[in-house]
Design a protein around this motif. Structure first.
Motif, short mmCIF file in Angstrom:
data_model
loop_
_atom_site.label_atom_id
_atom_site.label_comp_id
_atom_site.label_asym_id
_atom_site.label_seq_id
_atom_site.Cartn_x
_atom_site.Cartn_y
_atom_site.Cartn_z
N PHE A 176 0.86 -1.05 0.06
CA PHE A 176 0.12 0.10 -0.10
C PHE A 176 0.78 1.24 0.01
O PHE A 176 0.49 2.25 -0.74
N GLU A 177 1.78 1.33 0.83
CA GLU A 177 2.79 2.54 1.05
C GLU A 177 3.39 2.64 -0.46
O GLU A 177 3.56 3.94 -0.62
N MET A 178 3.93 1.85 -1.23
CA MET A 178 4.62 1.83 -2.36
C MET A 178 3.74 2.40 -3.53
O MET A 178 3.72 3.36 -4.31
N ALA A 179 2.38 1.87 -3.36
CA ALA A 179 1.37 2.23 -4.26
C ALA A 179 0.99 3.62 -4.19
O ALA A 179 0.80 4.42 -5.12
N ARG A 180 0.94 4.11 -2.95
CA ARG A 180 0.73 5.61 -2.55
C ARG A 180 1.75 6.44 -2.99
O ARG A 180 1.38 7.54 -3.49
N PHE A 181 3.14 6.01 -2.75
CA PHE A 181 4.24 6.98 -3.09
C PHE A 181 4.03 7.10 -4.55
O PHE A 181 4.50 8.00 -5.08
N ASN A 182 3.86 5.97 -5.44
CA ASN A 182 3.85 6.00 -6.76
C ASN A 182 2.80 6.69 -7.33
O ASN A 182 3.09 7.84 -8.10
N PHE A 183 1.51 6.72 -6.79
CA PHE A 183 0.36 7.20 -7.27
C PHE A 183 0.52 8.96 -7.10
O PHE A 183 0.04 9.74 -7.73
N SER A 184 1.13 9.18 -5.80
CA SER A 184 1.14 10.74 -5.34
C SER A 184 2.36 11.36 -6.16
O SER A 184 2.39 12.66 -6.43
N ASN A 185 3.43 10.74 -6.59
CA ASN A 185 4.59 11.58 -7.08
C ASN A 185 4.96 11.26 -8.55
O ASN A 185 5.61 12.14 -9.11
N PHE A 186 4.18 10.36 -9.34
CA PHE A 186 4.49 10.12 -10.76
C PHE A 186 3.15 9.94 -11.29
O PHE A 186 2.73 8.79 -11.61
N TYR B 30 14.54 7.34 -9.11
CA TYR B 30 13.39 6.87 -8.29
C TYR B 30 13.98 6.45 -7.07
O TYR B 30 13.23 6.92 -5.79
N ALA B 31 15.07 5.84 -6.67
CA ALA B 31 15.52 5.26 -5.54
C ALA B 31 15.70 6.64 -4.60
O ALA B 31 15.50 6.56 -3.45
N ARG B 32 16.49 7.47 -5.45
CA ARG B 32 16.75 8.75 -4.15
C ARG B 32 15.64 9.54 -3.90
O ARG B 32 15.44 9.81 -2.67
N GLN B 33 14.59 9.35 -4.93
CA GLN B 33 13.49 10.25 -4.20
C GLN B 33 12.58 9.55 -3.33
O GLN B 33 11.96 9.85 -2.20
N LEU B 34 12.81 7.84 -3.39
CA LEU B 34 12.04 7.03 -2.36
C LEU B 34 12.85 7.38 -1.00
O LEU B 34 11.85 7.62 0.00
N HIS B 35 13.87 7.31 -0.94
CA HIS B 35 14.76 7.22 0.28
C HIS B 35 14.41 8.54 0.68
O HIS B 35 14.78 8.80 2.17
N SER B 36 14.13 9.86 0.22
CA SER B 36 14.10 11.16 0.63
C SER B 36 12.65 11.44 1.46
O SER B 36 12.58 12.36 1.96
N ALA B 37 11.75 10.58 0.98
CA ALA B 37 10.34 10.53 1.64
C ALA B 37 10.32 9.96 2.94
O ALA B 37 10.86 8.99 3.23
N GLN B 38 10.10 11.01 3.94
CA GLN B 38 10.07 10.82 5.32
C GLN B 38 9.47 9.52 5.69
O GLN B 38 9.68 8.87 6.43
N PRO B 39 8.08 9.59 5.11
CA PRO B 39 7.17 8.32 5.71
C PRO B 39 7.70 6.94 5.25
O PRO B 39 7.27 6.02 5.68
N MET B 40 8.56 6.90 4.32
CA MET B 40 9.13 5.72 4.02
C MET B 40 10.38 5.05 4.81
O MET B 40 10.61 3.95 4.41
N ASN B 41 10.92 6.02 5.52
CA ASN B 41 11.90 5.78 6.24
C ASN B 41 12.00 4.48 7.11
O ASN B 41 12.87 3.55 6.97
N ASP B 42 11.01 4.25 7.80
CA ASP B 42 10.85 3.15 8.85
C ASP B 42 10.55 1.95 7.88
O ASP B 42 11.39 0.87 8.39
N ILE B 43 10.03 1.85 6.83
CA ILE B 43 9.72 0.57 6.35
C ILE B 43 11.09 0.28 5.38
O ILE B 43 11.62 -1.03 5.46
N LEU B 44 11.84 1.18 4.70
CA LEU B 44 13.13 0.95 4.18
C LEU B 44 14.15 0.72 4.93
O LEU B 44 15.17 -0.29 4.42
#
Length: 964
Positions: free
Chosen positions: A828-838, A870-884
């Motif tokens: 879900f988090e990955m789908a939301r990240f993709n939908f919101s940013n791309f 894509y990897a850099r943008q994902l790692h810079s997203a604060q909500p994704m840090n705990d999962i990554l």
């Protein structure tokens, strides 16, 4: 002339409006124009499709009234696909509406006055089309109704952020977001949305949406008291009659669960008054009788029996008698309850969930009364009718498996005891008993034929009434040949299946489901004997009268064999009765096996020590010649030890030492460490294995061999036995004993194929069988990142090397160990990240499971630069840090991915990546905000040629490939 003038003026105005109302301009005219055209063009068509989808779902929805209903029809898994095509059309239309009419350009501010809070909110909006919020919400609702809850959650999450400054729209979006989380069973996330919303005041326009959301959340969270007021409000808000009736029915179920009998009765009464579809009304009336049964049991049973007599309820007789049985059970009359349930089972015309629930209840009663044969019959049929998602399904499945194992043994004992009792009776009484069985069989078959004839006549009458009696002159009821008339497959028609079974048994008798079933069942004692050749006569030949009619004797024998296979003749039963000593010996053998196996199952799997003791004591006392009596005494020793009866346990051990001194079970119980191993053996073995593993890494071979020997002596059946053998084998290899290594590993593969080291042991053994030579080394069993499959080294991929090409399709991969995180949450988090940013790109996501490692693959990157951005943008997203933090990330081409786990390990690729791709410069252009068909080709002049060595040298540790 005037008309032409009007047309010309209208055309000019339309042209001016269209040219002046581009989405790139934000004026009053452009906002009005795009709002108007969005509403009456694509949005209108999409809303019609949504309404049609709702109607299709409402008509096709099938509720399970034996459980608490879901608030929405989409909560029923079987109803989720209903209307899907209509909802997909709605989504398509809403996407088109948003694409054509979204106004994101900021309006011009040319006023001289100071900006107010309202002005600042207006200027900070992300969407200026005043109608478009309806398109966003309808798109999310369509995704929700088709069961795509994760997609709907991503949509509503985006809408809540897009309209953050508009309380009504934001409130509705967040209510739907909480509703999606609830349906996904992400109750913590739903609670977080609700808690945050409660801190703010709910806008009055969003109140109805929140009432339904809170009702659903509290129901799913089993907080029934809190759900009730919101359920009642939701029922009042609902305009659709069928859905309103469903909500009132659900309200009645909640009131009944809270023991509010009167309120529950009134809620069901509201269902009836709404005149809903008959099935819903019928179940409401049934529920009314159950909630009021405690005070008026006799009256309610009378009402239910009148319902059973009604022709309208012929399809629902299982439910009627289930309700009657429940009332009897409430009155503590178990015998009548069982009778009602059996009647419901017998008269059921449907094979659905309702019948499955009845059989489950009936099976539970038989289980409690220790009538395991009847319980197995009920469970065996119920398990195929009930949903696997039921809370009690696992318990049902486990009981059914145990009873499937137990009942053949108890049936064998009962059958052989009965046959031996018949053998001892005088002939006159024996034949009278057989005649009673035959008469009962004939009576049962006649009743079944009558029922079939009645059903056929009823069908013909219905057909005649439907056609007005036309073309029915020569139509007569015919028995049999009913399969396929309703368009269903034969095995979906339970009546046809039962008829087929009975017809088969009448012709062939009872046969086991095994190969060569045509041959006579040798497990049943018979007086036929065997042919001179030593083979039993083929029953197909016996049934085919006239094939072997060369002599009169052969014909007589064939006729006698046919009688012996017909349960309507005495010979069928006489053939099974053990009269001779040889037949009695075979019968006793069946009894002994049945007693032993049932006794062990009673003790180990049912924990019924009383019945286990009864079976095992009868075995050891009545049949002292049984070859496994030493094991029977061992189980009796364990049984008495579980009871705490030390005296009887010691008596069993003494008996074993006297009668079976050489038995492995006697030796095991006589071990001075037996009691210590029984109590602490698991912990002791674990600690010894841990020490052995550390000794292996420290090359302490003497300690490894000593502990392996201790494992074989004290824990031959331990959980870690395979690991001891594996480590000892590798220790022998490090000392130069390759033969001893292979012997240990072969033992692992052959005796412990399910162990976690069996796969690695098999790889090594296979390599040896292919002619490779082993040499010593060390590796960490837990280092999954260094594993490679050595069996792939003979494949063509073995000659391949990792590619440094950057202008090929790349993947971004998240790698994690099994059960280390919540996969649904990650998805879900990955789908939301993709939908919101791309918004202009569509990335595919897939999860793979392989040998303790799970991989989420994100595909759709045209080259290395895109994947790295894509990897850099994902790692810079604060909500994704705990999962990554709990994942390992990988950027890899499709070519290189195919060699991971075979030719190369993850660590090998990391080394290659750091040397080859990490130093490469990438473009500063934001490639991911461009459609994938417009991407430029990246200049690869800075490519670095990879090294071609198979592996870099490690210091002390290496993987399986290093064994060769």
């Amino acid at each position: 002339m005037r008309r032409l003038l009007h047309i010309g003026i209208g055309s000019v105005i339309s042209f001016l409006l269209m040219t002046a109302c581009s989405t790139q301009k934000n004026t009053g005219k452009s906002r009005f124009w795009h709002s108007f055209t969005a509403k009456y063009n694509t949005y209108y068509n999409g809303s019609l499709a949504y309404i049609e989808g709702d109607e299709e779902k409402e008509k096709g929805n099938k509720d399970n009234f034996t459980e608490m209903l879901p608030l929405y029809a989409v909560g029923n898994k079987g109803s989720r696909d209903l209307g899907k095509g209509k909802y997909d059309r709605t989504i398509e239309k809403m996407e088109k509406t948003i694409k054509l009419h979204s106004i994101k350009a900021k309006p011009e501010w040319n006023k001289t006055r100071r900006k107010t809070a309202r002005d600042r909110e207006w200027l900070s909006r992300g969407e200026y089309n005043p109608f478009l919020w309806k398109a966003w919400l309808l798109m999310g609702q369509a995704q929700f109704q088709k069961g795509a809850f994760d997609e709907a959650a991503a949509t509503f999450s985006y809408v809540s952020r897009l309209y953050q400054g508009q309380p009504a729209i934001n409130g509705m979006a967040r209510a739907w977001l909480a509703r999606c989380y609830t349906e996904l069973d992400w109750l913590y996330d739903a609670e977080d949305v609700i808690r945050n919303m409660n801190r703010d005041s709910i806008h009055y326009k969003a109140q109805k949406t929140w009432d339904a959301t809170l009702a659903d959340y509290y129901l799913r969270n089993r907080e029934l008291e809190k759900a009730l007021p919101y359920l009642r409000k939701t029922a009042k808000h609902e305009k659709r009659t069928t859905q309103k009736a469903r909500i009132w029915y659900l309200t009645g179920q909640v009131e009944a669960a809270l023991n509010h009998k009167e309120l529950s009765y009134k809620a069901y009464q509201k269902v009836v008054r709404l005149n809903p579809p008959y099935e819903l009304e019928f179940n409401a009336r049934i529920a009314q009788t159950e909630v009021m049964a405690k005070a008026n049991a006799k009256k309610m049973i009378g009402r239910l029996k009148r319902m059973a007599a009604s022709d309208n309820n012929k399809e629902y007789l299982d439910q009627v008698y289930y309700a009657i049985g429940n009332i009897y059970l409430m009155q503590k009359d178990t015998a009548k309850a069982i009778g009602a349930y059996e009647t419901g089972n017998e008269k059921a015309t449907r094979s659905g969930i309702e019948k499955g629930v009845l059989l489950l209840k009936l099976g539970n009663l038989y289980w409690e009364k220790e009538k395991y044969n009847d319980a197995q019959r009920c469970y065996g049929e119920a398990i195929g009718l009930l949903d696997k998602d039921r809370d009690d399904y696992e318990s049902l499945s486990q009981r059914s498996k145990v009873l499937d194992e137990l009942v053949p043994h108890t049936d064998a004992v009962y059958l052989q005891d009965s046959l031996q009792a018949l053998a001892k009776l005088p002939e006159k009484e024996r034949l009278a008993a057989i005649d009673r069985v035959i008469d009962a069989l004939k009576k049962k078959e006649k009743e079944e034929r009558d029922k079939e004839l009645e059903a056929e006549v009823e069908k013909l009458q219905q057909k005649a009434s439907a056609t007005g009696g036309r073309n029915m002159r020569n139509t007569t009821p015919q028995q049999g040949n009913k399969t396929g008339k309703d368009g269903k497959w034969y095995f979906y028609n339970q009546m046809a299946v039962n008829q087929g079974k009975q017809q088969f048994q009448r012709q062939w008798g009872k046969r086991e489901n095994v190969d060569d079933w045509q041959r006579a069942n040798k497990t049943v004692v018979n007086l036929q004997g065997e042919a001179e050749s030593g083979e039993a006569a083929d029953s197909l030949d016996l049934a085919d009268n006239g094939v072997n009619d060369e002599t009169e004797n052969e014909t007589k024998n064939t006729e006698a064999d046919s009688l012996a296979n017909d349960p309507h003749n005495r010979e069928y039963y006489l053939a099974q009765i053990p009269f001779t000593e040889e037949q009695q010996a075979e019968s006793n053998a069946a009894i002994m096996d049945g007693l032993f196996n049932s006794g062990v199952i009673f003790k180990d799997k049912l924990e019924n020590l009383k019945l286990s003791e009864k079976q095992l004591l009868r075995l050891t006392s009545q049949y002292p010649e049984y070859e496994q009596n030493d094991k029977a005494w061992y189980h009796l020793f364990l049984l008495y030890s579980l009871r705490g009866d030390t005296l009887m346990a010691n008596n069993c051990l003494t008996r074993m030492q006297t009668d079976y001194p050489e038995s492995e079970w006697t030796i095991l119980l006589s071990d001075p460490y037996f009691e210590e191993n029984a109590r602490f053996g698991e912990h002791l073995e674990d600690s010894i294995y841990g020490a052995t593993y550390e000794a292996f890494k420290a090359s302490k071979h003497e300690m490894i061999q000593a502990n392996a020997k201790l494992s074989a002596e004290r824990f031959p059946l331990g959980e870690n036995r395979a690991k001891f053998l594996f480590i000892n084998g590798l220790s022998l290899l490090n000392q130069g004993d390759a033969t001893g290594c292979v012997e240990n590993l072969k033992t692992v593969v052959e005796k412990y194929p399910q162990s976690e080291v069996s796969g690695m042991a098999g790889m090594i053994v296979k390599g040896v069988q292919e002619g490779r030579t082993l040499h010593g080394g060390k590796f960490d069993l837990d280092d999954i990142w260094s594993r490679r499959d050595i069996t792939a080294s003979n494949d063509s991929v073995a000659t391949d090397t990792l590619s440094a090409e950057r202008n090929v399709p790349f993947h971004f991969i998240l790698i994690y160990q099994t059960d280390s995180l919540n996969e649904n949450q990650l998805l879900f988090e990955m789908a939301r990240f993709n939908f919101s940013n791309f918004l202009v790109r569509n990335f595919d996501m897939e999860i793979e499971h392989n040998n303790g490692i799970n991989r989420m693959l994100i595909r759709g990157f045209l080259n290395f630069d895109e994947a790295l951005q894509y990897a850099r943008q994902l790692h810079s997203a604060q909500p994704m840090n705990d999962i990554l933090k709990r994942c390992r990330t990988l950027i890899i081409s499709e070519h290189n991915l195919g060699m991971i786990g075979t030719r190369y390990s993850y660590k090998d690729y990391d080394t290659f990546y750091e040397k080859t791709f990490l130093p490469l410069p990438i473009t500063n252009e934001n490639l991911l905000q461009q459609p994938d068909y417009e991407q430029p080709v990246i200049d690869a002049e800075d490519e670095v040629t990879p090294k071609t060595e198979e592996n870099s040298e490690d210091d002390e540790e290496f993987d399986l490939e290093d064994l060769w």
